[in-house]
Motif scaffolding. Structure first.
Motif, PDB file in Angstrom:
ATOM      1  N   THR A 122      49.412  38.989  37.394  1.00 35.09           N
ATOM      2  CA  THR A 122      48.895  38.969  38.218  1.00 35.09           C
ATOM      3  C   THR A 122      47.825  40.449  38.525  1.00 35.09           C
ATOM      4  N   TYR A 123      47.921  41.488  37.442  1.00 34.75           N
ATOM      5  CA  TYR A 123      46.647  42.246  37.258  1.00 34.75           C
ATOM      6  C   TYR A 123      45.675  41.616  37.012  1.00 34.75           C
ATOM      7  N   LEU A 124      45.321  40.604  36.151  1.00 37.88           N
ATOM      8  CA  LEU A 124      44.529  40.037  35.405  1.00 37.88           C
ATOM      9  C   LEU A 124      43.956  39.003  36.781  1.00 37.88           C
ATOM     10  N   LEU A 125      44.976  38.773  37.259  1.00 38.78           N
ATOM     11  CA  LEU A 125      44.254  37.121  38.704  1.00 38.78           C
ATOM     12  C   LEU A 125      43.299  38.214  39.464  1.00 38.78           C
ATOM     13  N   ARG A 126      43.666  39.562  39.276  1.00 38.43           N
ATOM     14  CA  ARG A 126      42.667  40.330  40.540  1.00 38.43           C
ATOM     15  C   ARG A 126      41.592  40.613  39.698  1.00 38.43           C
ATOM     16  N   GLN A 127      40.980  40.460  39.033  1.00 36.67           N
ATOM     17  CA  GLN A 127      40.011  41.154  38.001  1.00 36.67           C
ATOM     18  C   GLN A 127      38.709  40.292  38.324  1.00 36.67           C
ATOM     19  N   SER A 128      38.064  41.349  38.364  1.00 37.93           N
ATOM     20  CA  SER A 128      36.480  40.214  38.687  1.00 37.93           C
ATOM     21  C   SER A 128      35.728  39.563  37.870  1.00 37.93           C
TER      22      SER A 128
ATOM     23  N   TRP B  55      46.584  26.152  42.160  1.00 38.27           N
ATOM     24  CA  TRP B  55      47.700  26.803  43.213  1.00 38.27           C
ATOM     25  C   TRP B  55      47.592  25.778  44.858  1.00 38.27           C
ATOM     26  N   GLY B  56      46.105  25.326  44.627  1.00 31.25           N
ATOM     27  CA  GLY B  56      46.486  24.284  45.614  1.00 31.25           C
ATOM     28  C   GLY B  56      45.965  24.414  47.446  1.00 31.25           C
ATOM     29  N   ARG B  57      46.314  25.785  47.467  1.00 30.11           N
ATOM     30  CA  ARG B  57      45.906  26.212  49.213  1.00 30.11           C
ATOM     31  C   ARG B  57      45.047  26.286  49.068  1.00 30.11           C
ATOM     32  N   LEU B  58      43.461  27.008  48.659  1.00 29.79           N
ATOM     33  CA  LEU B  58      42.347  26.898  48.762  1.00 29.79           C
ATOM     34  C   LEU B  58      41.704  25.162  48.986  1.00 29.79           C
ATOM     35  N   MET B  59      41.820  23.791  48.575  1.00 31.48           N
ATOM     36  CA  MET B  59      41.841  23.107  49.449  1.00 31.48           C
ATOM     37  C   MET B  59      42.054  22.610  50.325  1.00 31.48           C
ATOM     38  N   ASP B  60      43.122  23.581  50.923  1.00 28.19           N
ATOM     39  CA  ASP B  60      43.118  23.455  52.761  1.00 28.19           C
ATOM     40  C   ASP B  60      41.825  24.087  53.485  1.00 28.19           C
ATOM     41  N   LYS B  61      41.624  22.620  53.854  1.00 34.89           N
ATOM     42  CA  LYS B  61      40.400  23.156  54.416  1.00 34.89           C
ATOM     43  C   LYS B  61      40.188  24.621  55.710  1.00 34.89           C
TER      44      LYS B  61
ATOM     45  N   SER C 270      35.160  38.951  51.690  1.00 35.22           N
ATOM     46  CA  SER C 270      35.150  39.954  53.143  1.00 35.22           C
ATOM     47  C   SER C 270      36.999  40.453  52.925  1.00 35.22           C
ATOM     48  N   GLY C 271      37.591  41.086  54.278  1.00 32.03           N
ATOM     49  CA  GLY C 271      38.551  41.205  54.411  1.00 32.03           C
ATOM     50  C   GLY C 271      39.946  39.745  53.699  1.00 32.03           C
ATOM     51  N   ALA C 272      39.130  39.207  54.444  1.00 36.18           N
ATOM     52  CA  ALA C 272      39.668  37.956  54.531  1.00 36.18           C
ATOM     53  C   ALA C 272      40.180  37.155  52.548  1.00 36.18           C
TER      54      ALA C 272
ATOM     55  N   GLN D  98      42.758  36.290  47.973  1.00 36.00           N
ATOM     56  CA  GLN D  98      43.215  36.867  46.621  1.00 36.00           C
ATOM     57  C   GLN D  98      44.321  37.557  45.930  1.00 36.00           C
ATOM     58  N   ARG D  99      44.406  38.656  47.398  1.00 38.63           N
ATOM     59  CA  ARG D  99      46.172  39.156  46.432  1.00 38.63           C
ATOM     60  C   ARG D  99      47.721  37.979  46.686  1.00 38.63           C
ATOM     61  N   THR D 100      47.096  36.821  47.392  1.00 34.85           N
ATOM     62  CA  THR D 100      48.343  35.964  47.770  1.00 34.85           C
ATOM     63  C   THR D 100      48.616  35.325  46.455  1.00 34.85           C
ATOM     64  N   LEU D 101      47.490  34.552  46.324  1.00 34.95           N
ATOM     65  CA  LEU D 101      47.244  33.891  45.137  1.00 34.95           C
ATOM     66  C   LEU D 101      47.767  34.564  43.431  1.00 34.95           C
ATOM     67  N   SER D 102      47.544  35.689  43.390  1.00 33.70           N
ATOM     68  CA  SER D 102      48.032  36.459  41.980  1.00 33.70           C
ATOM     69  C   SER D 102      49.213  36.703  42.267  1.00 33.70           C
ATOM     70  N   ASN D 103      49.425  36.690  42.948  1.00 33.21           N
ATOM     71  CA  ASN D 103      51.059  36.780  43.015  1.00 33.21           C
ATOM     72  C   ASN D 103      51.697  35.764  43.003  1.00 33.21           C
ATOM     73  N   ASP D 104      51.346  34.774  43.401  1.00 30.68           N
ATOM     74  CA  ASP D 104      51.909  33.157  43.114  1.00 30.68           C
ATOM     75  C   ASP D 104      51.689  32.713  42.207  1.00 30.68           C
ATOM     76  N   ILE D 105      50.583  32.548  41.629  1.00 28.62           N
ATOM     77  CA  ILE D 105      50.580  31.746  40.855  1.00 28.62           C
ATOM     78  C   ILE D 105      50.980  32.715  39.286  1.00 28.62           C
ATOM     79  N   ALA D 106      51.052  33.989  39.125  1.00 29.03           N
ATOM     80  CA  ALA D 106      51.646  34.506  38.024  1.00 29.03           C
ATOM     81  C   ALA D 106      53.400  34.493  38.362  1.00 29.03           C
TER      82      ALA D 106
END
Length: 787
Positions: free
Chosen positions: A776-782, A622-628, A650-652, A657-665
């Protein structure tokens, strides 16, 4: 190791509660007919001796001149541990039978009045001029344990019936009884993702399906040859050592006094080949960035080099070399000497082992003394970046370095050796040198100050090497290690002397094994529970003991393999502590819950692990989580201000996680369908024109595609008619049903979700977007977000 004193063995033999074995234990080399009271081992030693007495009553401790001297079994090899426990048992028994007034020539009436008072109980309460004051309070659980021991010893000595123990050792079932272990295929996936950032190969899955856990050994041998494993290893050891987080820029590791003409070599490097001034400026920025990153990586490259080449991991504190790259060797002023040894002198991250010459001061004086002409390397202990990460001050006196040494290499938190001083002002007023005279201070300082003294030649605040101008402090315990003073002729190689002593200490091996456990699980090993009044204390103690047995067993394997760290990884991989299914494990009994609280894996993945998992599943990160900033928000660390990874969401994190699942899907579903079926990762056996509800065969095909998605994305091996597959199927068909009910349905996939370089994907039946909703649904699963 100190053996039993002359009085100890008769006392042991006279104790009515000893266990006489027909044959001595395999690890015991002493008399066959000498056992140890289980109550002493499981209660008195664990709850009183190890926690309250051993701190001072040992060789090198504040009470080393007393008659009550104990031995630390944790510092013994398994062969010696039995003898140490016997010694401690005998010492406690002798003290339990000793009475105030015995043989001291005092008034007989006074002696008679105190005849029934055990000296060990009086001392524990802070009486009889006990230097450690009141280490126990009357009536507290620990005091009652010691009191029960005294009663038992007295009864045995006088030939009376033994009192019933106040606390008994339960005859519990095996610790892992009833615990579900993770499926071998899931275990394999967990290991390859964690250690090699990839999904298991089909042949690897087939191997574990056929041979079970036995197949993991050769698979892990191959995994631990992959470059991704060494990147993971460096990341894990930085989590422990935090060595990337030193202050004042990367170049500050190279002191001005010794590298003033070379450490900023990038500022004058010829870059005319890059073109005009603007191009050269851009190239110089990149050159400097690469150089700084190469410097920061050096300590962790040492870890990688040791493990990659199957060297004994003792070299982490004994290696007589450091790692240099073409870029960093210029900073050290050694490039011309080393350039022919590099494969590519333009690669900033190609590292080779190098012995640094003894340091020369730019002033022409105060050069580093050396018996060999080389810098006295001692693995991580003497690496400039490590020393910079844990600097000293005039008041700290290298104690931070000593504290971190004990934590990193012997697994000891010295701040836990004793409680903080309640009234520092009163102690300062009472003693001329509190750290050498006040018992509440000495208990820690007699341990850390000698080690701090071993770093005395690394006292330069600006850089690293440089003895203190006024000489080392006199109001501090002399340089040494665990009661042994450093010989004067070892001063020039003090850290090498420390490293040699470190690797001989059994605590080194167990600590390295604990580091591997933390690498695999993201958790530190359990600490000894101390709250005896906790209703779940015994359960927590049982969990602690079970884990300690596993740690020590794996440490034995590690040592026998010549300290090859790979053996520890392989041993933990098949351990029930790692294989237990943390999500499936549950218990109704609160005590059993306490026992199982740290069993198995059920932790949120780190930002780096999430990125690697996405790359393994979808082909690119995804790349974004490598941003500091994103990384810190998602629980990452910067090795400086933020040094502990967040374990609770946390809430953040939820928003990310929601942004990630939407983007990756969005970025991967349409692009996967755009490829030929045989090249697809997600949908190799289904096309967008297959709709639910049209036929049994098509519904079956959709379910098969869902089973494949569950396996790839979640690592689950669900049956085609399983509950989870049905839930996902209903989501897919529900999205399509809702879309059909709308008028003016868009016939193309969203513009931002198109395959790279391609036109918008045609989606007349809304199936591509429905599959996007599924992913998207699967990427939000534990099962995806957690391990």
């Amino acid at each position: 190791m100190r053996r039993l004193s002359s009085f100890a063995l008769p006392l042991l033999l006279s104790f009515a509660g000893f266990v006489c074995a027909a044959e001595p234990p395999a690890e015991h080399r002493g008399p066959a007919c000498v056992g140890i009271d289980p109550y002493f081992l499981n209660e008195v030693w664990v709850k009183v001796g190890a926690q309250s007495c051993l701190k001072c009553h040992k060789a090198g401790g504040d009470a080393e001149d007393s008659k009550f001297i104990l031995q630390d079994p944790s510092r013994d090899t398994s062969e010696e541990r039995h003898a140490s426990s016997q010694h401690n048992w005998a010492a406690f028994r002798a003290m339990a039978l000793s009475r105030e007034g015995d043989g001291d020539g005092k008034d007989k009436t006074q002696a008679k009045a105190k005849l029934d008072e055990s000296r060990i109980l009086l001392k524990a309460l802070g009486k009889l001029d006990h230097g450690g004051d009141d280490v126990l309070k009357s009536g507290t659980p620990r005091y009652l344990v010691l009191e029960q021991f005294v009663r038992t010893v007295e009864a045995a000595h006088e030939g009376k019936p033994l009192p019933k123990p106040a606390i008994t050792v339960a005859n519990d079932p095996p610790f892992f009884a009833g615990i579900e272990m993770v499926d071998n295929r899931k275990l394999l996936r967990r290991l390859t993702l964690s250690l090699a950032a990839r999904l298991p190969a089909p042949q690897e899955v087939a191997a574990v399906e056929k041979d079970g856990l036995e197949a993991l050994d050769p698979i892990l041998d191959a995994v631990m040859k992959e470059e991704a494993f060494y990147d993971r290893l460096a990341e894990a050891f930085n989590d422990i050592l935090l060595v990337r987080g030193y202050d004042n820029g990367a170049e500050s590791a190279l002191s001005y006094d010794h590298f003033s003409t070379t450490r900023h070599w990038t500022q004058k490097f010829d870059l005319t080949k890059h073109g005009d001034e603007k191009a050269q400026t851009k190239a110089r920025y990149k050159l400097a960035d690469d150089y700084r990153e190469a410097l920061i990586r050096e300590p962790l490259e040492l870890v990688k080099y040791i493990v990659r080449n199957d060297h004994p991991f003792t070299e982490i504190v004994t290696a007589d070399y450091i790692m240099m790259s073409p870029y960093t060797s210029r900073g050290y002023g050694m490039f011309e000497e080393l350039k022919d040894k590099f494969k590519n002198v333009e690669d900033p991250y190609e590292y080779i082992p190098v012995r640094l010459h003894a340091l020369k001061n730019r002033t022409g004086r105060d050069h580093q003394s050396s018996g060999t002409g080389y810098y006295p390397h001692a693995g991580m202990l003497s690496i400039f970046q490590y020393l910079r990460r844990y600097p000293t001050t005039e008041t700290n006196r290298n104690r931070l370095r000593a504290r971190m040494y004990y934590e990193h290499f012997l697994g000891i938190d010295v701040l836990e050796l004793a409680a903080r001083v309640a009234d520092a002002a009163a102690v300062t007023a009472k003693y001329e040198i509190p750290t050498m005279q006040a018992s509440e201070c000495v208990v820690c300082h007699k341990t850390i100050d000698p080690v701090a003294g071993l770093f005395q030649d690394y006292y330069s605040f600006e850089g690293v090497f440089g003895p203190r101008k006024d000489g080392w402090f006199k109001d501090i315990f002399p340089a040494g290690f665990e009661g042994e003073d450093m010989p004067a002729d070892q001063r020039w190689r003090a850290l090498q002397w420390l490293g040699e002593h470190t690797v001989k200490d059994p605590r080194f091996a167990t600590t390295m094994v604990e580091h591997v456990y933390r690498t695999l699980t993201g958790r530190k090993v359990l600490l000894l529970p101390k709250a005896l009044d906790d209703p779940t204390y015994e359960a927590k103690m049982r969990a602690y003991r079970a884990q300690r047995r596993e740690v020590e067993e794996i440490a034995g394997v590690f040592v026998k393999a010549n300290f090859n760290l790979k053996t520890a990884f392989k041993a933990w991989a098949v351990s029930p502590f790692y294989r237990a299914d943390g999500l499936a494990t549950s218990a109704a009994d609160p005590k059993r819950q306490a026992e199982l609280a740290d069993i198995g894996l059920a932790r949120m993945l780190t930002p780096e692990q999430v990125e690697r998992k996405i790359a393994a599943i979808f082909g690119k990160s995804w790349g974004r989580l490598m941003d500091k900033q994103y990384s810190i928000l998602y629980g990452g660390i910067d090795s400086k201000e933020v040094t502990e990874r967040a374990v609770d969401p946390s809430g953040a994190m939820g928003a990310i996680q929601r942004t990630l699942s939407n983007d990756i899907a969005c970025k991967n579903v349409a692009s996967d369908f755009a490829k030929p079926a045989e090249q697809r990762r997600l949908f190799p056996k289904i096309e967008p024109d297959v709709l639910p509800g049209e036929s049994t065969e098509k519904d079956q095909q959709i379910r098969e595609a869902i089973v494949h998605l569950h396996a790839v994305v979640l690592g689950r091996y669900d049956t085609i008619d399983g509950v989870e597959v049905t839930r996902t199927f209903n989501l897919f068909s529900g999205i399509i049903s809702d879309a059909r009910a709308r008028k003016g349905l868009e016939q193309l996939e969203n513009y931002s979700c198109r395959a790279e370089g391609e036109a918008r994907f045609k989606d007349p039946n809304y199936t591509v977007r429905a599959w996007r909703g599924v992913v998207t649904y699967l990427l939000r699963q534990s099962d995806f977000l957690y391990e």
